[in-house]
Write an enzyme that holds these catalytic residues in place. Structure first.
Site, PDB file in Angstrom:
ATOM      1  N   GLY A   7       0.863  -1.183   0.000  1.00 43.45           N
ATOM      2  CA  GLY A   7       0.000   0.000   0.000  1.00 43.45           C
ATOM      3  C   GLY A   7       0.892   1.223   0.000  1.00 43.45           C
ATOM      4  O   GLY A   7       1.404   1.622   1.047  1.00 43.45           O
ATOM      5  N   SER A   9       1.446   4.957   0.050  1.00 40.72           N
ATOM      6  CA  SER A   9       0.587   6.096   0.403  1.00 40.72           C
ATOM      7  C   SER A   9       1.181   7.417  -0.052  1.00 40.72           C
ATOM      8  O   SER A   9       0.567   8.459   0.090  1.00 40.72           O
ATOM      9  CB  SER A   9       0.403   6.134   1.914  1.00 40.72           C
ATOM     10  OG  SER A   9       1.665   6.411   2.514  1.00 40.72           O
ATOM     11  N   ASP A  13       7.372   6.088   4.875  1.00 40.79           N
ATOM     12  CA  ASP A  13       7.340   4.746   5.467  1.00 40.79           C
ATOM     13  C   ASP A  13       6.981   3.672   4.447  1.00 40.79           C
ATOM     14  O   ASP A  13       7.625   2.626   4.365  1.00 40.79           O
ATOM     15  CB  ASP A  13       6.334   4.708   6.640  1.00 40.79           C
ATOM     16  CG  ASP A  13       6.733   5.666   7.755  1.00 40.79           C
ATOM     17  OD1 ASP A  13       7.936   5.931   7.892  1.00 40.79           O
ATOM     18  OD2 ASP A  13       5.836   6.143   8.486  1.00 40.79           O
ATOM     19  N   SER A  14       5.934   3.932   3.641  1.00 35.84           N
ATOM     20  CA  SER A  14       5.541   2.922   2.660  1.00 35.84           C
ATOM     21  C   SER A  14       6.547   2.858   1.503  1.00 35.84           C
ATOM     22  O   SER A  14       6.743   1.801   0.907  1.00 35.84           O
ATOM     23  CB  SER A  14       4.116   3.176   2.151  1.00 35.84           C
ATOM     24  OG  SER A  14       4.023   4.404   1.490  1.00 35.84           O
ATOM     25  N   CYS A 100     -10.019   1.837   9.670  1.00 32.40           N
ATOM     26  CA  CYS A 100      -9.500   1.855   8.310  1.00 32.40           C
ATOM     27  C   CYS A 100      -8.599   0.640   8.076  1.00 32.40           C
ATOM     28  O   CYS A 100      -8.636   0.021   7.020  1.00 32.40           O
ATOM     29  CB  CYS A 100      -8.730   3.157   8.085  1.00 32.40           C
ATOM     30  SG  CYS A 100      -8.104   3.305   6.423  1.00 32.40           S
ATOM     31  N   GLY A 124       3.451   0.229   5.642  1.00 26.00           N
ATOM     32  CA  GLY A 124       4.540   0.927   6.323  1.00 26.00           C
ATOM     33  C   GLY A 124       4.259   1.180   7.787  1.00 26.00           C
ATOM     34  O   GLY A 124       4.577   2.233   8.318  1.00 26.00           O
ATOM     35  N   CYS A 200      -7.125   8.794   8.391  1.00 22.13           N
ATOM     36  CA  CYS A 200      -6.423   7.787   7.625  1.00 22.13           C
ATOM     37  C   CYS A 200      -6.742   7.919   6.138  1.00 22.13           C
ATOM     38  O   CYS A 200      -7.884   7.753   5.720  1.00 22.13           O
ATOM     39  CB  CYS A 200      -6.874   6.436   8.149  1.00 22.13           C
ATOM     40  SG  CYS A 200      -6.708   5.110   7.010  1.00 22.13           S
TER      41      CYS A 200
END
Length: 395
Positions: A7, A9, A13-14, A100, A124, A200
């Site tokens: 995922g 984003s 982090d992701s 979410c 992430g 989110c």
């Protein structure tokens, strides 16, 4: 070669999650979830999801992985937004991030990923996963992230064994500064991007305006309850058993307008939450006023002066069976059993010692120390040795 869907984003982090998986030899595909269409309630003129999906696309391009945007706004509206409005209108305070993850990222999104032939879904999140064989069956464990400051296991407190089995959290062993350093070294555009705040995946949404779209403003009174009110000197009955005692301490104080002094007006009790300090706009008190109770039926907000006001504190909370969830199904408590744990009632709260008591219609969580602003609709999560065992909605 195992296929992982990340995922993406548009955050650091992701991005690093995708980078690390690729380094580890997985076949990686990046998907950006578009969960929101209504730009009338976002704060700034920039369109946050557009900017984020662009960043995600640039990262995917840099890593040489396929990338696609999936539109989940329909599901998001029914499962998250409508639920939120419903909860707020009942005077509860939902946690959209936990929902979410349960309803969107690890359900709708996971289904899409598995249909694309994925072996795993990765996010992430700052948390870790472990597994063990217990009584001949594989059991998955959700562990806190290594970075105490960023541990996000709480947001995943509603995941199931089936969801955990297919989940990967590559940055759980890292700290935020380490993640940023990896992104810099890999020359990813998101390396210095600020962490996103807000609901989110919706971007920067102002909650009061968001709520006002559905929940009509209606004027009501703000009433302050003195800290030395008789209400707090209630006689403690003699209990014939532990369950009676727990039920007594889990019951919240009830107030009426006559118990205090009317100090102002508000635009709707359902916009406020327990422990809230901002937005009351009442001056002339020695210490700041905190919301100690909201009555959505009578449309009254009860407030107390100072953050040590007795109306803010309770030791015991209750979770009904319908709202009770065990990640570790193998250690689910039976009626009459209890378990010593550490628990938190909100993200970023330090873990507090507590005891779980299973009763016929649910579970009591009894804290060693009184907790401030136990709020209905929020999640309580309990841990042992860094492992998140289960959670529930505070009733």
């Amino acid at each position: 070669m195992k296929r992982v869907i990340v995922g993406l984003s548009g955050g650091v982090d992701s991005s690093v999650t995708a980078y690390l998986l690729k380094e580890q030899g997985y076949e990686v595909i990046g998907l950006f979830m578009k969960n929101w269409h209504d730009d009338s309630v976002t704060i700034s003129n920039e369109c946050p999801w557009l900017e984020d999906s662009n960043d995600a696309m640039i990262v995917a391009d840099k890593l040489g992985i396929p990338f696609q945007v999936v539109d989940l706004s329909e599901q998001y509206k029914t499962r998250i937004v409508d639920y939120m409005f419903d909860e707020y209108s009942k005077g509860r305070t939902p946690n959209p991030d936990v929902l979410c993850n349960r309803e969107i990222k690890f359900d709708v999104f996971m289904d899409i990923a598995l249909n694309l032939g994925a072996d795993y879904v990765a996010t992430g999140h700052y948390c870790r996963k472990a597994s063990a064989i217990i009584d001949g069956n594989p059991v998955y464990k959700l562990l806190a992230g290594k970075d105490d400051n960023k541990d996000q296991s709480y947001f995943l407190c509603q995941l199931s064994q089936q969801q955990l089995a297919k989940a990967l959290f590559p940055i759980g062993e890292l700290t935020k500064p380490e993640v940023r350093a990896i992104a810099k070294k890999a020359d990813l555009i998101t390396a210095d991007k600020k962490d996103s705040q807000g609901l989110c995946f919706i971007g920067k949404v102002r909650l009061p305006e968001f709520l006002q779209q559905k929940l009509e403003p209606k004027e009501g009174l703000i009433v302050t309850i003195p800290a030395d009110s008789e209400i707090y000197n209630r006689t403690i009955p003699t209990f014939s058993n532990k369950e009676e005692e727990l039920a007594f301490y889990a019951t919240k104080y009830s107030y009426s307008i006559a118990d205090g002094k009317t100090v102002g007006k508000h635009q709707g009790a359902h916009y406020f939450t327990k422990g809230q300090r901002k937005g009351l706009n009442v001056g002339g008190t020695k210490e700041a006023l905190y919301v100690i109770e909201t009555d959505v039926v009578e449309n009254v907000i009860y407030a107390g002066e100072g953050k040590n006001h007795p109306g803010l504190y309770r030791k015991v909370l209750f979770v009904s069976n319908e709202e009770l969830h065990w990640i570790r199904e193998d250690i689910t408590l039976k009626i009459g059993e209890s378990l010593e744990v550490e628990a938190r009632i909100r993200y970023r709260q330090a873990l507090e010692k507590a005891t779980l008591h299973k009763v016929e219609d649910g579970l009591y969580v009894e804290f060693d120390n009184k907790q401030s602003a136990i709020t209905e609709g929020q999640f309580v999560a309990w841990y042992q040795n860094e492992e998140l065992l289960g959670s529930g909605v505070i009733s």
